[in-house]
Design a protein around this motif. Structure first.
Motif, PDB file in Angstrom:
ATOM      1  N   CYS A  93       3.399   9.167   8.563  1.00  0.00           N
ATOM      2  CA  CYS A  93       3.183   8.572   9.881  1.00  0.00           C
ATOM      3  C   CYS A  93       4.425   7.807  10.329  1.00  0.00           C
ATOM      4  N   PRO A  94       4.648   7.726  11.620  1.00  0.00           N
ATOM      5  CA  PRO A  94       5.718   6.858  12.120  1.00  0.00           C
ATOM      6  C   PRO A  94       5.369   5.399  11.866  1.00  0.00           C
ATOM      7  N   SER A  95       6.336   4.529  12.069  1.00  0.00           N
ATOM      8  CA  SER A  95       6.147   3.104  11.811  1.00  0.00           C
ATOM      9  C   SER A  95       6.245   2.314  13.103  1.00  0.00           C
ATOM     10  N   ILE A  96       5.540   1.202  13.163  1.00  0.00           N
ATOM     11  CA  ILE A  96       5.598   0.308  14.314  1.00  0.00           C
ATOM     12  C   ILE A  96       7.000  -0.266  14.492  1.00  0.00           C
ATOM     13  N   PHE A  97       7.824  -0.186  13.442  1.00  0.00           N
ATOM     14  CA  PHE A  97       9.198  -0.676  13.521  1.00  0.00           C
ATOM     15  C   PHE A  97      10.153   0.365  14.108  1.00  0.00           C
ATOM     16  N   ASP A  98       9.686   1.600  14.259  1.00  0.00           N
ATOM     17  CA  ASP A  98      10.510   2.639  14.883  1.00  0.00           C
ATOM     18  C   ASP A  98      10.532   2.447  16.399  1.00  0.00           C
ATOM     19  N   PRO A  99      11.552   2.970  17.072  1.00  0.00           N
ATOM     20  CA  PRO A  99      11.549   2.919  18.548  1.00  0.00           C
ATOM     21  C   PRO A  99      10.363   3.700  19.109  1.00  0.00           C
ATOM     22  N   ALA A 100       9.879   3.275  20.262  1.00  0.00           N
ATOM     23  CA  ALA A 100       8.740   3.945  20.894  1.00  0.00           C
ATOM     24  C   ALA A 100       9.120   5.356  21.326  1.00  0.00           C
ATOM     25  N   GLU A 101       8.199   6.294  21.127  1.00  0.00           N
ATOM     26  CA  GLU A 101       8.398   7.678  21.546  1.00  0.00           C
ATOM     27  C   GLU A 101       7.438   8.086  22.658  1.00  0.00           C
ATOM     28  N   LYS A 102       6.392   7.297  22.850  1.00  0.00           N
ATOM     29  CA  LYS A 102       5.393   7.559  23.883  1.00  0.00           C
ATOM     30  C   LYS A 102       5.261   6.319  24.762  1.00  0.00           C
ATOM     31  N   TYR A 103       4.693   6.523  25.941  1.00  0.00           N
ATOM     32  CA  TYR A 103       4.437   5.361  26.792  1.00  0.00           C
ATOM     33  C   TYR A 103       3.209   4.595  26.305  1.00  0.00           C
ATOM     34  N   MET A 104       2.159   5.330  25.920  1.00  0.00           N
ATOM     35  CA  MET A 104       0.923   4.647  25.544  1.00  0.00           C
ATOM     36  C   MET A 104       0.281   5.307  24.327  1.00  0.00           C
ATOM     37  N   SER A 105      -0.169   4.471  23.402  1.00  0.00           N
ATOM     38  CA  SER A 105      -0.950   4.920  22.246  1.00  0.00           C
ATOM     39  C   SER A 105      -2.350   4.343  22.367  1.00  0.00           C
ATOM     40  N   LEU A 106      -3.346   5.182  22.128  1.00  0.00           N
ATOM     41  CA  LEU A 106      -4.734   4.734  22.142  1.00  0.00           C
ATOM     42  C   LEU A 106      -5.275   4.813  20.719  1.00  0.00           C
ATOM     43  N   ILE A 107      -5.714   3.687  20.191  1.00  0.00           N
ATOM     44  CA  ILE A 107      -6.150   3.574  18.806  1.00  0.00           C
ATOM     45  C   ILE A 107      -7.677   3.571  18.774  1.00  0.00           C
ATOM     46  N   VAL A 108      -8.263   4.566  18.108  1.00  0.00           N
ATOM     47  CA  VAL A 108      -9.721   4.711  18.090  1.00  0.00           C
ATOM     48  C   VAL A 108     -10.219   4.691  16.646  1.00  0.00           C
ATOM     49  N   GLU A 151       0.814  -1.199   0.000  1.00  0.00           N
ATOM     50  CA  GLU A 151       0.000   0.000   0.000  1.00  0.00           C
ATOM     51  C   GLU A 151       0.852   1.255   0.000  1.00  0.00           C
ATOM     52  N   ALA A 152       0.224   2.369  -0.359  1.00  0.00           N
ATOM     53  CA  ALA A 152       0.892   3.657  -0.244  1.00  0.00           C
ATOM     54  C   ALA A 152       1.016   4.020   1.231  1.00  0.00           C
ATOM     55  N   PRO A 153       2.034   4.799   1.587  1.00  0.00           N
ATOM     56  CA  PRO A 153       2.218   5.171   2.990  1.00  0.00           C
ATOM     57  C   PRO A 153       1.013   5.939   3.524  1.00  0.00           C
ATOM     58  N   ALA A 154       0.660   5.663   4.773  1.00  0.00           N
ATOM     59  CA  ALA A 154      -0.425   6.409   5.403  1.00  0.00           C
ATOM     60  C   ALA A 154       0.063   7.809   5.763  1.00  0.00           C
ATOM     61  N   ILE A 155      -0.872   8.713   5.963  1.00  0.00           N
ATOM     62  CA  ILE A 155      -0.527  10.086   6.318  1.00  0.00           C
ATOM     63  C   ILE A 155      -1.423  10.549   7.453  1.00  0.00           C
ATOM     64  N   PHE A 156      -0.951  11.530   8.207  1.00  0.00           N
ATOM     65  CA  PHE A 156      -1.844  12.221   9.117  1.00  0.00           C
ATOM     66  C   PHE A 156      -1.714  13.708   8.848  1.00  0.00           C
ATOM     67  N   GLU A 157      -2.744  14.438   9.195  1.00  0.00           N
ATOM     68  CA  GLU A 157      -2.783  15.863   8.896  1.00  0.00           C
ATOM     69  C   GLU A 157      -2.697  16.691  10.168  1.00  0.00           C
ATOM     70  N   ASP A 158      -1.952  17.782  10.087  1.00  0.00           N
ATOM     71  CA  ASP A 158      -1.921  18.773  11.154  1.00  0.00           C
ATOM     72  C   ASP A 158      -2.847  19.911  10.734  1.00  0.00           C
ATOM     73  N   PRO A 159      -4.021  20.046  11.353  1.00  0.00           N
ATOM     74  CA  PRO A 159      -4.974  21.065  10.905  1.00  0.00           C
ATOM     75  C   PRO A 159      -4.496  22.493  11.152  1.00  0.00           C
ATOM     76  N   ASN A 160      -3.505  22.658  12.010  1.00  0.00           N
ATOM     77  CA  ASN A 160      -2.994  24.002  12.274  1.00  0.00           C
ATOM     78  C   ASN A 160      -2.079  24.484  11.155  1.00  0.00           C
ATOM     79  N   SER A 161      -1.223  23.583  10.660  1.00  0.00           N
ATOM     80  CA  SER A 161      -0.308  23.960   9.580  1.00  0.00           C
ATOM     81  C   SER A 161      -0.834  23.543   8.211  1.00  0.00           C
ATOM     82  N   LEU A 162      -1.891  22.717   8.202  1.00  0.00           N
ATOM     83  CA  LEU A 162      -2.476  22.182   6.966  1.00  0.00           C
ATOM     84  C   LEU A 162      -1.468  21.364   6.166  1.00  0.00           C
ATOM     85  N   LYS A 163      -0.489  20.790   6.861  1.00  0.00           N
ATOM     86  CA  LYS A 163       0.516  19.966   6.203  1.00  0.00           C
ATOM     87  C   LYS A 163       0.236  18.493   6.460  1.00  0.00           C
TER      88      LYS A 163
END
Length: 276
Positions: A57-72, A41-53
């Motif tokens: 997205c980061p990858s699950i293979f990258d080192p963790a940057e947060k303690y907890m992620s909540l997926i909704v 697939e093509a890479p997923a993206i997320f949008e910053d509504p403040n900068s409109l950029k």
């Protein structure tokens, strides 16, 4: 005397047929995945509504940057999403204020909604910043399984929690899953020769359950839904063995290692889901 034996033979034959069909499906699916690369697939993206950029997205293979992620995952949840997110983020902020080592992100996956779900989600990004709340847009409706998979594959947490957008489960209950994972991790660390091992490196999962509410649910559900539920439980028993009572509760926690192993090896797309 022949009648009971006929019934017994019927159920044994039915069970064997189900098991044979499942084994055949698993073998065929494994073969298809091994030799079919059309799912790239093509890479997923997320949008910053403040900068409109749009930012990769980061990858699950990258080192963790947060303690907890909540997926909704959210599909046409304009009216229920707001309340669920407010309760969730209030809890997370209070916990972060008490514990400076606690960091979090909430990832909302808009699964091709045609109502105002996207707008509700982006309002929370504006309010709490893209560092803490992110929205992944799937463009069209792929189904809940694919939405969860996308969120998991592009999260940054050591622990990853999937939860429904309707707020059906109290957010504070995540501590029960978290405590169970930590309890297992302690045992794993004691048996490890690597003192630097982190909880995100140990594949552990903890599943929430509503099985204790089953009697009440049986009394309120239609008879045919109870019949289908019992049939599904039989299939689970035959394929996974005894001891598993609830597979459908949408409240599950994974360590980063477990999520990496699980969600990079499943394909849960629903091509016709947009027609629901």
């Amino acid at each position: 005397m022949e009648y009971p034996w006929t019934i017994l033979f019927f159920f044994i034959s039915l069970a064997l047929s189900i098991v044979a069909a499942l084994i055949s499906t698993i073998i065929l699916e494994a073969y298809r995945r091994r030799f079919n690369h059309g799912h790239i697939e093509a890479p997923a993206i997320f949008e910053d509504p403040n900068s409109l950029k749009r930012v990769p997205c980061p990858s699950i293979f990258d080192p963790a940057e947060k303690y907890m992620s909540l997926i909704v995952p959210a599909f046409n949840e304009e009216y229920r999403l707001r309340g669920a997110l407010e309760e969730t983020i209030n809890y997370l902020q209070q916990r972060a204020a008490k514990d400076k080592s606690f960091s979090y992100e909430v990832i909302i996956i808009d699964d091709g909604s045609v109502d105002g779900t996207k707008g509700v989600a982006f309002n929370f990004v504006r309010k709490y910043s893209v560092e803490n709340v992110r929205v992944i847009l799937l463009g069209r409706n792929h189904g809940k399984g694919e939405a969860i998979r996308k969120g998991m594959l592009h999260s940054r947490g050591e622990l990853l929690l999937m939860l429904d957008a309707d707020g059906a489960t109290k957010i504070t209950d995540l501590e029960k899953l978290e405590n169970q994972i930590h309890a297992v991790a302690v045992v794993k660390k004691e048996g490890s020769r690597d003192p630097s091992i982190r909880i995100s490196d140990i594949p552990i999962t903890a599943f929430g359950s509503r099985a204790h509410l089953e009697e009440k649910a049986l009394a309120t559900r239609k008879w045919y839904r109870n019949f289908l539920m019992k049939g599904f439980h039989l299939v689970v028993l035959l394929t996974a063995g005894p001891g598993i009572r609830d597979t459908q509760c949408g409240f599950k926690m994974f360590t980063r290692s477990a999520a990496r192993k699980l969600f990079t090896n499943i394909r849960l797309k629903s091509p016709d889901a947009c027609r629901r």
